[in-house]
Scaffold this active site. Structure first.
Site, mmCIF file in Angstrom:
data_model
loop_
_atom_site.group_PDB
_atom_site.id
_atom_site.type_symbol
_atom_site.label_atom_id
_atom_site.label_comp_id
_atom_site.label_asym_id
_atom_site.label_seq_id
_atom_site.Cartn_x
_atom_site.Cartn_y
_atom_site.Cartn_z
ATOM 1 N N ASP A 66 0.856 -1.189 0.000
ATOM 2 C CA ASP A 66 0.000 0.000 0.000
ATOM 3 C C ASP A 66 0.891 1.238 0.000
ATOM 4 O OD1 ASP A 66 -2.562 1.327 0.086
ATOM 5 O OD2 ASP A 66 -2.109 1.866 2.153
ATOM 6 N N GLU A 83 0.792 5.747 0.518
ATOM 7 C CA GLU A 83 0.104 6.993 0.802
ATOM 8 C C GLU A 83 0.764 8.077 -0.047
ATOM 9 O OE1 GLU A 83 -2.607 7.034 2.418
ATOM 10 O OE2 GLU A 83 -2.470 5.034 3.294
ATOM 11 N N HIS A 117 -4.343 10.757 5.629
ATOM 12 C CA HIS A 117 -3.305 9.918 6.249
ATOM 13 C C HIS A 117 -2.596 10.567 7.437
ATOM 14 C CE1 HIS A 117 -0.673 12.431 3.856
ATOM 15 N NE2 HIS A 117 -1.058 11.880 2.730
ATOM 16 N N HIS A 122 -5.592 6.676 7.384
ATOM 17 C CA HIS A 122 -5.014 5.708 6.466
ATOM 18 C C HIS A 122 -3.512 5.668 6.724
ATOM 19 C CE1 HIS A 122 -8.354 5.477 3.231
ATOM 20 N NE2 HIS A 122 -8.858 5.855 4.385
ATOM 21 N N ASP A 144 -2.661 -0.441 6.801
ATOM 22 C CA ASP A 144 -3.602 -0.927 5.791
ATOM 23 C C ASP A 144 -3.131 -2.250 5.200
ATOM 24 O OD1 ASP A 144 -5.074 1.287 6.315
ATOM 25 O OD2 ASP A 144 -4.849 2.233 4.353
#
Length: 232
Positions: A7, A9, A57, A149, A154
């Site tokens: 993942d 950001e 985030h 997030h 995640d």
């Protein structure tokens, strides 16, 4: 089979508009189960942090000021993922950003196979929400710590979701008993040989026979459990 839950950001939605990656999270899984190996990288995007992205985030421009550039961590990232498949929720988004960062760093695009859990979830649950929070609720996965997030957080949640999307830790409760019974009644299995349509001999897989000492050790271990459900 080794796979990498991944993942990112970012500062926004489109790398072509100058947005950059600010965090990469990777989690190693083997045969759908986490191994405990992970990688978390915070990256200086060399630009400001839009308020909308910060609200998602919680990663500030000040926090990233002393973090390394992508070009300084790219080797560590590539070494961790290797050539294994990348399991990503909404894979096109992350793959576009990763390949853009690699291009700006003078590196070739990723050749790893992306596995998009959004696509898998839509096939399994057509018409239902398939965002990560919705899937956590569906599979009763605790995501209460997800106030923001976060790439690695995640990844940890997605690893649990991915396991459930693949059928869970155990796909059924018969533990192969039905197949073993069917095999026992098959004359070809009694002979240990089957034949394909071309006449080629094929030896069928035989049910595993557990040694008596292993069964005894297993029974002794079960006696150590307090209030087991099968004794109620």
């Amino acid at each position: 089979m080794r796979e990498i839950i991944l993942d990112t950001e970012t500062t926004g939605f489109k790398p072509e508009e100058g947005h950059r990656i600010v965090e990469i999270g990777c989690l190693e899984v083997y045969q759908n189960l986490p191994t405990g190996k992970s990688l978390q990288l915070y990256i200086n995007p060399e630009r400001d942090m839009p308020e909308g992205a910060f609200k998602v985030h919680g990663i500030s421009e000040e926090f990233l000021a002393d973090k390394p550039l992508f070009a300084n961590v790219v080797d560590e990232f590539l070494e961790f993922i290797g050539e294994d498949p990348l399991v990503i929720h909404n894979a096109p988004f992350d793959m576009k950003f990763l390949n853009s960062e690699l291009k700006w760093a003078g590196r070739p695009k990723l050749k790893n196979k992306p596995i998009d859990t959004v696509v898998i979830a839509r096939e399994l649950f057509p018409g239902s929400p398939v965002n990560l929070d919705a899937l956590c609720r569906r599979f009763e996965i605790d995501n209460s710590s997800r106030t923001y997030h976060g790439a690695l957080l995640d990844c940890e949640l997605l690893a649990e979701v991915y396991l459930e999307l693949r059928g869970g830790r155990q796909h059924g409760f018969d533990l192969g008993a039905k197949k073993a019974a069917s095999s026992a009644n098959s004359s070809s299995q009694r002979q240990g040989i089957n034949r394909t349509k071309t006449g080629k001999k094929v030896r069928e897989a035989r049910p595993h026979i557990v040694p008596e000492e292993e069964l005894a050790a297993h029974s002794a271990m079960l006696e150590l459990l307090s209030d087991p459900i099968w004794k109620k």
